[in-house]
Design an enzyme around this catalytic site. Structure first.
Site, PDB file in Angstrom:
ATOM      1  N   TRP A  52       0.825  -1.219   0.000  1.00 29.03           N
ATOM      2  CA  TRP A  52       0.000   0.000   0.000  1.00 29.03           C
ATOM      3  C   TRP A  52       0.849   1.255   0.000  1.00 29.03           C
ATOM      4  CZ3 TRP A  52      -4.248  -1.098  -2.063  1.00 29.03           C
ATOM      5  CH2 TRP A  52      -4.809  -2.357  -1.860  1.00 29.03           C
ATOM      6  N   ASP A  87      -2.088   6.779   6.045  1.00 26.40           N
ATOM      7  CA  ASP A  87      -3.119   5.892   5.507  1.00 26.40           C
ATOM      8  C   ASP A  87      -3.460   4.922   6.626  1.00 26.40           C
ATOM      9  OD1 ASP A  87      -4.612   3.918   4.307  1.00 26.40           O
ATOM     10  OD2 ASP A  87      -3.141   3.410   2.762  1.00 26.40           O
ATOM     11  N   LYS A 121     -13.149  -1.690   6.301  1.00 30.91           N
ATOM     12  CA  LYS A 121     -12.564  -2.658   7.234  1.00 30.91           C
ATOM     13  C   LYS A 121     -13.148  -2.422   8.635  1.00 30.91           C
ATOM     14  CE  LYS A 121      -8.614  -2.409   4.248  1.00 30.91           C
ATOM     15  NZ  LYS A 121      -8.892  -3.511   3.345  1.00 30.91           N
TER      16      LYS A 121
HETATM   17  C1  LIG Z   1      -3.722   0.070   3.865  1.00 32.62           C
HETATM   18  C2  LIG Z   1      -4.572   0.202   2.642  1.00 32.62           C
HETATM   19  N1  LIG Z   1      -4.499   1.326   1.906  1.00 32.62           N
HETATM   20  C3  LIG Z   1      -5.242   1.490   0.806  1.00 32.62           C
HETATM   21  C4  LIG Z   1      -6.107   0.520   0.359  1.00 32.62           C
HETATM   22  C5  LIG Z   1      -6.911   0.752  -0.896  1.00 32.62           C
HETATM   23  O1  LIG Z   1      -8.223   1.012  -0.537  1.00 32.62           O
HETATM   24  P1  LIG Z   1      -9.380   1.171  -1.620  1.00 32.62           P
HETATM   25  O2  LIG Z   1      -9.594  -0.167  -2.231  1.00 32.62           O
HETATM   26  O3  LIG Z   1     -10.520   1.643  -0.780  1.00 32.62           O
HETATM   27  O4  LIG Z   1      -8.958   2.176  -2.615  1.00 32.62           O
HETATM   28  C6  LIG Z   1      -6.224  -0.670   1.086  1.00 32.62           C
HETATM   29  C7  LIG Z   1      -7.149  -1.727   0.654  1.00 32.62           C
HETATM   30  O5  LIG Z   1      -7.207  -2.805   1.160  1.00 32.62           O
HETATM   31  C8  LIG Z   1      -5.433  -0.835   2.245  1.00 32.62           C
HETATM   32  O6  LIG Z   1      -5.508  -1.949   2.974  1.00 32.62           O
END
Ligand SMILES: Cc1ncc(COP(=O)(O)O)c(C=O)c1O
Length: 356
Positions: free
Chosen positions: A100, A168, A192
């Site tokens: 991520w 994030d 989540k």
């Molecule tokens: C830590 C983290 N950041 C970003 C995301 C991306 O999220 P989204 O699918 O809502 O764009 C995720 C998705 O699992 C994640 O776990």
């Protein structure tokens, strides 16, 4: 009974599912579905206002911090953050801690310079970086508080960095008490710990805005969303409603401190169970283990197949590791009840015993 250990979208409280389904048929006894009312009606304005208020209360935010519910998932924030905070000739400091963080870094590079101030790439993202030196001229420092795939989590937060702190928090939002006012921007996809997919929580210190030179498209400029109380355009009404119900539920549980205590107990129980089993490999450095996403492998492919089958036979859902790392991932989000975890722990112990 199904036990849901999905990494996201993931388990939500039963009460939330019940109330959300009632609202689809008859929202607040209005005779209308929540899906068919205007977002500018008092009925929905109350939902948005309560959801924002609950975030402020649960995170104990000061008046400088604004709460927004935006479209586009956390992935949109990977680009919206640098677009609003990073000038083309400036440097943003990023930590490179897993899938991520790497995605966030890629987007930031479209807007300015990125300096990686801490990386765990060399350990295949099984640890978190230590001893970071953040340039005092950096526009901000970005961290991923919990890496959902690698199963790592920051336990010592870099509160003392001299530049705005951005995080994030998609996979550990509201799971533990943090000094949220020390962050200048927090973002998290809701799916989540906070609700249904389709909405993104953004908490932002308004004082850091308005400092970039570029023109920002209206919908991507945080200032416009703040001005319009998170109703610049049609919000994802149902997802905001589910988030509001989940936040209410969290408050009823006693808030973030109360849920953190349970989350600590759940993580402790699962890790100590796994540590005792000789054929289980826990790849993450102990001090960086995630309390939300517990990852492990087994030292034998056949054992992994057998365990996966045992999980299926016992209605344990969503335990397969991410395709990029294999093995298993058991997610312990706020709504996962201790009963479900105890059932998993019994299954693991029985499985281990059968191997002799
Ligand atoms: C830590 C983290 N950041 C970003 C995301 C991306 O999220 P989204 O699918 O809502 O764009 C995720 C998705 O699992 C994640 O776990």
């Amino acid at each position: 009974m199904i036990h849901n250990f999905n990494a996201g979208p993931s388990i939500l409280p039963k009460e939330v599912f019940l109330q959300a389904s009632e609202a689809i048929l008859n929202f607040n006894n209005s005779g209308l579905s929540i899906l068919e009312i205007g977002h500018r009606t008092p009925l929905f304005e109350d939902v948005m206002s309560e959801a924002r208020g609950l975030v402020k209360e649960l995170m104990r935010l000061d008046d400088e911090h604004e709460v927004l519910f935006l479209h586009g998932g956390a992935t949109t924030q990977f680009m919206q953050v640098p677009m609003n905070l990073l000038n083309e000739n400036e440097v943003a400091a990023y930590t490179e801690t897993g899938t991520w963080a790497v995605k966030a870094i890629k987007e930031a590079k479209l807007f300015g310079h990125v300096e990686i101030v801490g990386s765990s790439k060399e350990t295949n993202y099984t640890s978190m970086p230590a001893n970071m030196i953040v340039p005092p001229t950096a526009a901000y420092l970005h961290i991923t508080s919990n890496e959902t795939i690698a199963g790592t989590q920051w336990h010592q937060l870099p509160y003392d960095c001299a530049v705005p702190l951005v995080a994030d928090m998609s996979s550990d939002i509201l799971s533990r008490v943090l000094d949220f006012n020390k962050f200048d921007l927090i973002y998290a996809g809701a799916q989540k710990n906070m609700g249904a997919a389709g909405v993104n929580l953004v908490v932002i210190n308004k004082n850091i805005l308005g400092k970039v030179e570029r023109s920002i498209p209206t919908i991507l400029d945080y200032r416009n969303h703040i001005k319009e109380a998170s109703m610049l355009n049609t919000p994802p009404v149902f997802a905001v409603y589910v988030a509001m119900l989940t936040l209410r539920w969290l408050k009823e549980q006693g808030g973030v401190a109360a849920i953190e205590k349970i989350n600590n107990e759940k993580a402790e129980l699962l890790y100590t169970t796994l540590e005792k089993i000789p054929f289980i490999i826990l790849p993450v450095a102990k001090e960086n283990r995630s309390k939300m996403n517990v990852v492990f492998t087994m030292n034998d492919e056949q054992l992994e197949k057998d365990f996966l089958q045992a999980c299926k036979d016992n209605s344990m859902y969503g335990v397969k590791g991410h395709r990029s790392v294999g093995g298993f991932r058991i997610s312990l989000y706020n709504a996962l009840q201790m009963d479900s975890l105890q059932a998993m722990v019994s299954l693991i112990n029985d499985f281990a015993q059968k191997q002799g």
